[in-house]
Design a protein around this motif. Sequence first.
Motif, PDB file in Angstrom:
ATOM      1  N   PRO A  10       0.834  -1.204   0.000  1.00 47.37           N
ATOM      2  CA  PRO A  10       0.000   0.000   0.000  1.00 47.37           C
ATOM      3  C   PRO A  10       0.865   1.250   0.000  1.00 47.37           C
ATOM      4  O   PRO A  10       1.922   1.279   0.632  1.00 47.37           O
ATOM      5  CB  PRO A  10      -0.804  -0.118   1.296  1.00 47.37           C
ATOM      6  CG  PRO A  10      -0.730  -1.562   1.664  1.00 47.37           C
ATOM      7  CD  PRO A  10       0.588  -2.063   1.141  1.00 47.37           C
ATOM      8  N   GLN A  11       0.430   2.284  -0.723  1.00 47.04           N
ATOM      9  CA  GLN A  11       1.201   3.525  -0.792  1.00 47.04           C
ATOM     10  C   GLN A  11       1.322   4.149   0.586  1.00 47.04           C
ATOM     11  O   GLN A  11       0.393   4.132   1.373  1.00 47.04           O
ATOM     12  CB  GLN A  11       0.540   4.511  -1.746  1.00 47.04           C
ATOM     13  CG  GLN A  11       0.688   4.104  -3.188  1.00 47.04           C
ATOM     14  CD  GLN A  11       0.078   5.115  -4.134  1.00 47.04           C
ATOM     15  OE1 GLN A  11      -0.833   5.837  -3.786  1.00 47.04           O
ATOM     16  NE2 GLN A  11       0.594   5.144  -5.347  1.00 47.04           N
ATOM     17  N   GLY A  12       2.491   4.727   0.839  1.00 50.05           N
ATOM     18  CA  GLY A  12       2.715   5.441   2.092  1.00 50.05           C
ATOM     19  C   GLY A  12       3.006   4.527   3.269  1.00 50.05           C
ATOM     20  O   GLY A  12       3.101   4.985   4.391  1.00 50.05           O
ATOM     21  N   GLN A  13       3.162   3.243   3.048  1.00 51.39           N
ATOM     22  CA  GLN A  13       3.408   2.289   4.121  1.00 51.39           C
ATOM     23  C   GLN A  13       4.878   1.874   4.134  1.00 51.39           C
ATOM     24  O   GLN A  13       5.580   2.000   3.141  1.00 51.39           O
ATOM     25  CB  GLN A  13       2.545   1.040   3.926  1.00 51.39           C
ATOM     26  CG  GLN A  13       1.061   1.309   3.917  1.00 51.39           C
ATOM     27  CD  GLN A  13       0.531   1.633   5.288  1.00 51.39           C
ATOM     28  OE1 GLN A  13       0.964   1.051   6.272  1.00 51.39           O
ATOM     29  NE2 GLN A  13      -0.376   2.569   5.372  1.00 51.39           N
ATOM     30  N   GLN A  14       5.303   1.361   5.263  1.00 51.08           N
ATOM     31  CA  GLN A  14       6.649   0.786   5.374  1.00 51.08           C
ATOM     32  C   GLN A  14       6.686  -0.496   4.544  1.00 51.08           C
ATOM     33  O   GLN A  14       5.650  -1.087   4.262  1.00 51.08           O
ATOM     34  CB  GLN A  14       6.964   0.474   6.842  1.00 51.08           C
ATOM     35  CG  GLN A  14       7.048   1.704   7.720  1.00 51.08           C
ATOM     36  CD  GLN A  14       8.180   2.622   7.290  1.00 51.08           C
ATOM     37  OE1 GLN A  14       9.261   2.165   6.935  1.00 51.08           O
ATOM     38  NE2 GLN A  14       7.931   3.922   7.301  1.00 51.08           N
ATOM     39  N   PRO A  15       7.879  -0.944   4.141  1.00 43.03           N
ATOM     40  CA  PRO A  15       7.969  -2.196   3.384  1.00 43.03           C
ATOM     41  C   PRO A  15       7.267  -3.329   4.126  1.00 43.03           C
ATOM     42  O   PRO A  15       7.342  -3.427   5.351  1.00 43.03           O
ATOM     43  CB  PRO A  15       9.471  -2.447   3.289  1.00 43.03           C
ATOM     44  CG  PRO A  15      10.099  -1.100   3.438  1.00 43.03           C
ATOM     45  CD  PRO A  15       9.188  -0.341   4.359  1.00 43.03           C
ATOM     46  N   LEU A  16       6.586  -4.156   3.371  1.00 40.82           N
ATOM     47  CA  LEU A  16       5.838  -5.248   3.971  1.00 40.82           C
ATOM     48  C   LEU A  16       6.764  -6.379   4.401  1.00 40.82           C
ATOM     49  O   LEU A  16       7.768  -6.658   3.758  1.00 40.82           O
ATOM     50  CB  LEU A  16       4.823  -5.792   2.963  1.00 40.82           C
ATOM     51  CG  LEU A  16       3.707  -4.834   2.559  1.00 40.82           C
ATOM     52  CD1 LEU A  16       2.827  -5.471   1.496  1.00 40.82           C
ATOM     53  CD2 LEU A  16       2.877  -4.439   3.754  1.00 40.82           C
ATOM     54  N   ASP A  17       6.369  -7.046   5.476  1.00 45.88           N
ATOM     55  CA  ASP A  17       7.110  -8.217   5.937  1.00 45.88           C
ATOM     56  C   ASP A  17       6.703  -9.414   5.074  1.00 45.88           C
ATOM     57  O   ASP A  17       5.701  -9.357   4.354  1.00 45.88           O
ATOM     58  CB  ASP A  17       6.821  -8.471   7.420  1.00 45.88           C
ATOM     59  CG  ASP A  17       5.354  -8.732   7.665  1.00 45.88           C
ATOM     60  OD1 ASP A  17       4.950  -9.911   7.627  1.00 45.88           O
ATOM     61  OD2 ASP A  17       4.610  -7.748   7.886  1.00 45.88           O
ATOM     62  N   PRO A  18       7.465 -10.507   5.110  1.00 44.11           N
ATOM     63  CA  PRO A  18       7.154 -11.653   4.262  1.00 44.11           C
ATOM     64  C   PRO A  18       5.738 -12.212   4.443  1.00 44.11           C
ATOM     65  O   PRO A  18       5.091 -12.584   3.462  1.00 44.11           O
ATOM     66  CB  PRO A  18       8.219 -12.681   4.649  1.00 44.11           C
ATOM     67  CG  PRO A  18       9.389 -11.853   5.073  1.00 44.11           C
ATOM     68  CD  PRO A  18       8.764 -10.676   5.779  1.00 44.11           C
ATOM     69  N   ASP A  19       5.245 -12.268   5.676  1.00 44.80           N
ATOM     70  CA  ASP A  19       3.887 -12.775   5.889  1.00 44.80           C
ATOM     71  C   ASP A  19       2.852 -11.892   5.197  1.00 44.80           C
ATOM     72  O   ASP A  19       1.895 -12.389   4.600  1.00 44.80           O
ATOM     73  CB  ASP A  19       3.568 -12.878   7.382  1.00 44.80           C
ATOM     74  CG  ASP A  19       4.348 -13.993   8.074  1.00 44.80           C
ATOM     75  OD1 ASP A  19       4.772 -14.946   7.384  1.00 44.80           O
ATOM     76  OD2 ASP A  19       4.533 -13.899   9.304  1.00 44.80           O
ATOM     77  N   SER A  20       3.045 -10.585   5.275  1.00 45.42           N
ATOM     78  CA  SER A  20       2.120  -9.658   4.617  1.00 45.42           C
ATOM     79  C   SER A  20       2.206  -9.780   3.096  1.00 45.42           C
ATOM     80  O   SER A  20       1.193  -9.695   2.399  1.00 45.42           O
ATOM     81  CB  SER A  20       2.404  -8.222   5.040  1.00 45.42           C
ATOM     82  OG  SER A  20       2.182  -8.063   6.422  1.00 45.42           O
ATOM     83  N   LEU A  21       3.409  -9.995   2.575  1.00 42.98           N
ATOM     84  CA  LEU A  21       3.558 -10.189   1.132  1.00 42.98           C
ATOM     85  C   LEU A  21       2.822 -11.449   0.678  1.00 42.98           C
ATOM     86  O   LEU A  21       2.178 -11.457  -0.376  1.00 42.98           O
ATOM     87  CB  LEU A  21       5.036 -10.273   0.743  1.00 42.98           C
ATOM     88  CG  LEU A  21       5.789  -8.950   0.761  1.00 42.98           C
ATOM     89  CD1 LEU A  21       7.294  -9.195   0.673  1.00 42.98           C
ATOM     90  CD2 LEU A  21       5.325  -8.052  -0.367  1.00 42.98           C
ATOM     91  N   MET A  48       5.779 -11.770  -5.938  1.00 41.45           N
ATOM     92  CA  MET A  48       6.577 -12.965  -5.667  1.00 41.45           C
ATOM     93  C   MET A  48       8.063 -12.643  -5.665  1.00 41.45           C
ATOM     94  O   MET A  48       8.813 -13.123  -4.804  1.00 41.45           O
ATOM     95  CB  MET A  48       6.286 -14.053  -6.704  1.00 41.45           C
ATOM     96  CG  MET A  48       4.971 -14.726  -6.508  1.00 41.45           C
ATOM     97  SD  MET A  48       4.748 -16.009  -7.748  1.00 41.45           S
ATOM     98  CE  MET A  48       3.143 -16.622  -7.260  1.00 41.45           C
ATOM     99  N   GLN A  49       8.502 -11.832  -6.632  1.00 40.20           N
ATOM    100  CA  GLN A  49       9.909 -11.437  -6.678  1.00 40.20           C
ATOM    101  C   GLN A  49      10.292 -10.630  -5.432  1.00 40.20           C
ATOM    102  O   GLN A  49      11.372 -10.819  -4.872  1.00 40.20           O
ATOM    103  CB  GLN A  49      10.206 -10.627  -7.945  1.00 40.20           C
ATOM    104  CG  GLN A  49      10.298 -11.467  -9.179  1.00 40.20           C
ATOM    105  CD  GLN A  49      11.457 -12.445  -9.115  1.00 40.20           C
ATOM    106  OE1 GLN A  49      12.567 -12.098  -8.726  1.00 40.20           O
ATOM    107  NE2 GLN A  49      11.190 -13.670  -9.489  1.00 40.20           N
ATOM    108  N   THR A  50       9.401  -9.742  -5.015  1.00 36.59           N
ATOM    109  CA  THR A  50       9.651  -8.946  -3.815  1.00 36.59           C
ATOM    110  C   THR A  50       9.779  -9.851  -2.599  1.00 36.59           C
ATOM    111  O   THR A  50      10.654  -9.651  -1.750  1.00 36.59           O
ATOM    112  CB  THR A  50       8.517  -7.916  -3.606  1.00 36.59           C
ATOM    113  OG1 THR A  50       8.438  -7.084  -4.762  1.00 36.59           O
ATOM    114  CG2 THR A  50       8.759  -7.057  -2.379  1.00 36.59           C
ATOM    115  N   LEU A  51       8.941 -10.877  -2.535  1.00 40.36           N
ATOM    116  CA  LEU A  51       8.976 -11.808  -1.410  1.00 40.36           C
ATOM    117  C   LEU A  51      10.298 -12.573  -1.362  1.00 40.36           C
ATOM    118  O   LEU A  51      10.953 -12.612  -0.322  1.00 40.36           O
ATOM    119  CB  LEU A  51       7.804 -12.786  -1.499  1.00 40.36           C
ATOM    120  CG  LEU A  51       7.779 -13.892  -0.451  1.00 40.36           C
ATOM    121  CD1 LEU A  51       7.632 -13.317   0.950  1.00 40.36           C
ATOM    122  CD2 LEU A  51       6.648 -14.870  -0.750  1.00 40.36           C
TER     123      LEU A  51
END
Length: 95
Positions: A10-21, A48-51
């Motif tokens: 989501p825009q404006g959020q901190q990078p997501l953790d693996p569980d959130s991805l 998937m690549q980000t994860l």
Amino acid sequence: MTLNTLSAQPQGQQPLDPDSLEQWLTILVAAYQRSRASLDAWAVSHCMQTLIQHPDYEGCDEDRCAYGRLSRQWGWLGQSHHCPGAAIPAVAEVA
């Protein structure tokens, strides 16, 4: 909520953790199943690549490899399918 597809979060959020991805993957796959839109397939591939590149992802090598293969397949879907409602190019007649 707007998804920032460049970072699969989501825009404006901190990078997501693996569980959130992984949760986003579920949402993105469901979105593709409804729309069959190439952008949605691309978003699945990118997520998937980000994860698998996330420094906190603890998946084994086998999981990373599987996600990598799936990411390429989703990327292919993103490049090969037309968005619903898009004009299909006419096929040239062979003389």
